[in-house]
Design a protein around this motif. Structure first.
Motif, PDB file in Angstrom:
ATOM      1  N   LYS A   1      -9.280 -23.018 -11.790  1.00 35.97           N
ATOM      2  CA  LYS A   1      -9.938 -22.513 -10.585  1.00 35.97           C
ATOM      3  C   LYS A   1      -8.953 -21.757  -9.708  1.00 35.97           C
ATOM      4  O   LYS A   1      -9.300 -20.775  -9.046  1.00 35.97           O
ATOM      5  N   MET A   2      -7.716 -22.203  -9.712  1.00 39.17           N
ATOM      6  CA  MET A   2      -6.666 -21.566  -8.931  1.00 39.17           C
ATOM      7  C   MET A   2      -6.508 -20.092  -9.300  1.00 39.17           C
ATOM      8  O   MET A   2      -6.232 -19.242  -8.450  1.00 39.17           O
TER       9      MET A   2
ATOM     10  N   ASP B   1      -6.824 -14.671  -5.864  1.00 38.20           N
ATOM     11  CA  ASP B   1      -7.062 -13.246  -5.631  1.00 38.20           C
ATOM     12  C   ASP B   1      -7.866 -12.991  -4.361  1.00 38.20           C
ATOM     13  O   ASP B   1      -7.985 -11.851  -3.917  1.00 38.20           O
ATOM     14  N   THR B   2      -8.414 -14.057  -3.782  1.00 37.86           N
ATOM     15  CA  THR B   2      -9.301 -13.876  -2.635  1.00 37.86           C
ATOM     16  C   THR B   2      -8.807 -14.538  -1.360  1.00 37.86           C
ATOM     17  O   THR B   2      -9.411 -14.361  -0.303  1.00 37.86           O
TER      18      THR B   2
ATOM     19  N   ASP C   1      -3.633 -21.542   2.134  1.00 42.36           N
ATOM     20  CA  ASP C   1      -5.009 -21.986   2.369  1.00 42.36           C
ATOM     21  C   ASP C   1      -5.645 -22.490   1.079  1.00 42.36           C
ATOM     22  O   ASP C   1      -6.373 -23.492   1.072  1.00 42.36           O
ATOM     23  N   MET C   2      -5.372 -21.787  -0.010  1.00 42.84           N
ATOM     24  CA  MET C   2      -5.921 -22.204  -1.296  1.00 42.84           C
ATOM     25  C   MET C   2      -5.403 -23.579  -1.694  1.00 42.84           C
ATOM     26  O   MET C   2      -6.172 -24.450  -2.130  1.00 42.84           O
ATOM     27  N   MET C   3      -4.095 -23.802  -1.528  1.00 42.51           N
ATOM     28  CA  MET C   3      -3.530 -25.084  -1.920  1.00 42.51           C
ATOM     29  C   MET C   3      -4.067 -26.215  -1.055  1.00 42.51           C
ATOM     30  O   MET C   3      -4.293 -27.328  -1.546  1.00 42.51           O
ATOM     31  N   ASN C   4      -4.295 -25.953   0.211  1.00 45.79           N
ATOM     32  CA  ASN C   4      -4.849 -26.996   1.078  1.00 45.79           C
ATOM     33  C   ASN C   4      -6.243 -27.407   0.597  1.00 45.79           C
ATOM     34  O   ASN C   4      -6.577 -28.598   0.552  1.00 45.79           O
TER      35      ASN C   4
ATOM     36  N   VAL D   1      -1.782 -29.095   3.566  1.00 46.45           N
ATOM     37  CA  VAL D   1      -0.779 -28.031   3.635  1.00 46.45           C
ATOM     38  C   VAL D   1      -1.155 -27.078   4.759  1.00 46.45           C
ATOM     39  O   VAL D   1      -2.270 -26.551   4.791  1.00 46.45           O
ATOM     40  N   GLU D   2      -0.236 -26.874   5.689  1.00 51.00           N
ATOM     41  CA  GLU D   2      -0.437 -25.951   6.799  1.00 51.00           C
ATOM     42  C   GLU D   2       0.611 -24.852   6.724  1.00 51.00           C
ATOM     43  O   GLU D   2       1.766 -25.107   6.371  1.00 51.00           O
TER      44      GLU D   2
END
Length: 259
Positions: free
Chosen positions: A19-20, A25-26, A31-34, A119-120
């Protein structure tokens, strides 16, 4: 892409690792990792599970030797990374090298009361002033730095705080182009071959923006050889090493020609 984040998901939830590939790409990486760490917790993955996987991340022996060589010569060694404080600190502690580093500049990683890793961004949009980086590196004209961290701004701060004889910067990603542009002709950029940064630096219009000497590498042993030659030539002179991803599978061999 091989990073500590990818390693965690590859071992604990391959479906989220897949999914990663579409999510990155978007949206920005942090933000994705959080989001994905939240989904990982929802799957029942615990802090102990993540800690166990972090102990499995390899730290190449030649990179360890290179770090100890630089430290023993009096180098000021820092990490500048788009990962997070929790995973980086755990990896460094696992290999007993946390004392080698003066500073770790990265995104904030912490555990909330529900037991999930949050994650921030190093720069938080709701609190911190945005960085003003205007360096572009890709054909799309997009900035090379994500909103959460401008590595060029950070390296300028470091060089302002302390006068260095030479800076040696090791990187492989698009966001390593910006700090490379901040360095002088006496500095060195160690660019990993076969990765995004190499594709940027081999374009004449981008290479012209970098004054530092460019050295392309494939293996951790290449880094060690550069360090051995460098410290033999400068003696005990002060050298700064900005390392992007020290303890990651990114130090594995890649299938490209050696420069």
């Amino acid at each position: 892409m091989d990073t500590s984040d990818c390693f965690i998901f590859e071992k604990l939830a391959k479906e989220l690792r897949e999914k990663m590939e579409t999510m990155q790409d978007t949206m920005i990486w942090t933000d994705m990792m959080n989001i994905l760490f939240g989904e990982l917790a929802a799957c029942g993955v615990t802090r102990a599970d993540i800690d166990r996987i972090l102990t499995q991340i390899p730290f190449r022996p030649d990179m360890l030797r290179a770090l100890h060589l630089a430290h023993s010569a009096g180098a000021d060694i820092r990490i500048l990374s788009d990962a997070n404080t929790y995973t980086i600190n755990r990896i460094l502690e696992q290999h007993g090298v946390e004392h080698l580093f003066t500073e770790v500049v990265t995104n904030r990683g912490h555990w909330d009361q529900s037991g999930r890793l949050c994650v921030e961004g190093y720069i938080r949009e709701s609190i911190d002033a945005p960085h003003d980086c205007k360096i572009t590196s890709l054909k799309t004209g997009k900035r090379s730095c994500a909103p959460n961290l401008c590595k060029g701004k950070e390296i300028r701060r470091m060089m302002k705080e302390k006068k260095y004889e030479r800076v040696v910067y090791i990187g492989d990603g698009a966001n390593d182009f910006c700090p490379a542009c901040e360095l002088s002709s006496t500095d060195i950029v160690l660019c990993r071959a076969g990765r995004v940064l190499e594709s940027i630096l081999t374009q004449p219009k981008h290479a012209a923006q970098v004054k530092a000497q460019l050295i392309f590498w494939n293996f951790a042993s290449d880094i060690l050889q550069v360090f051995e030659n460098l410290f033999q030539s400068v003696g005990n002179s002060e050298v700064t090493v900005f390392e992007r991803d020290l303890a990651l599978p990114t130090l594995d061999p890649v299938s490209v020609s050696t420069y």
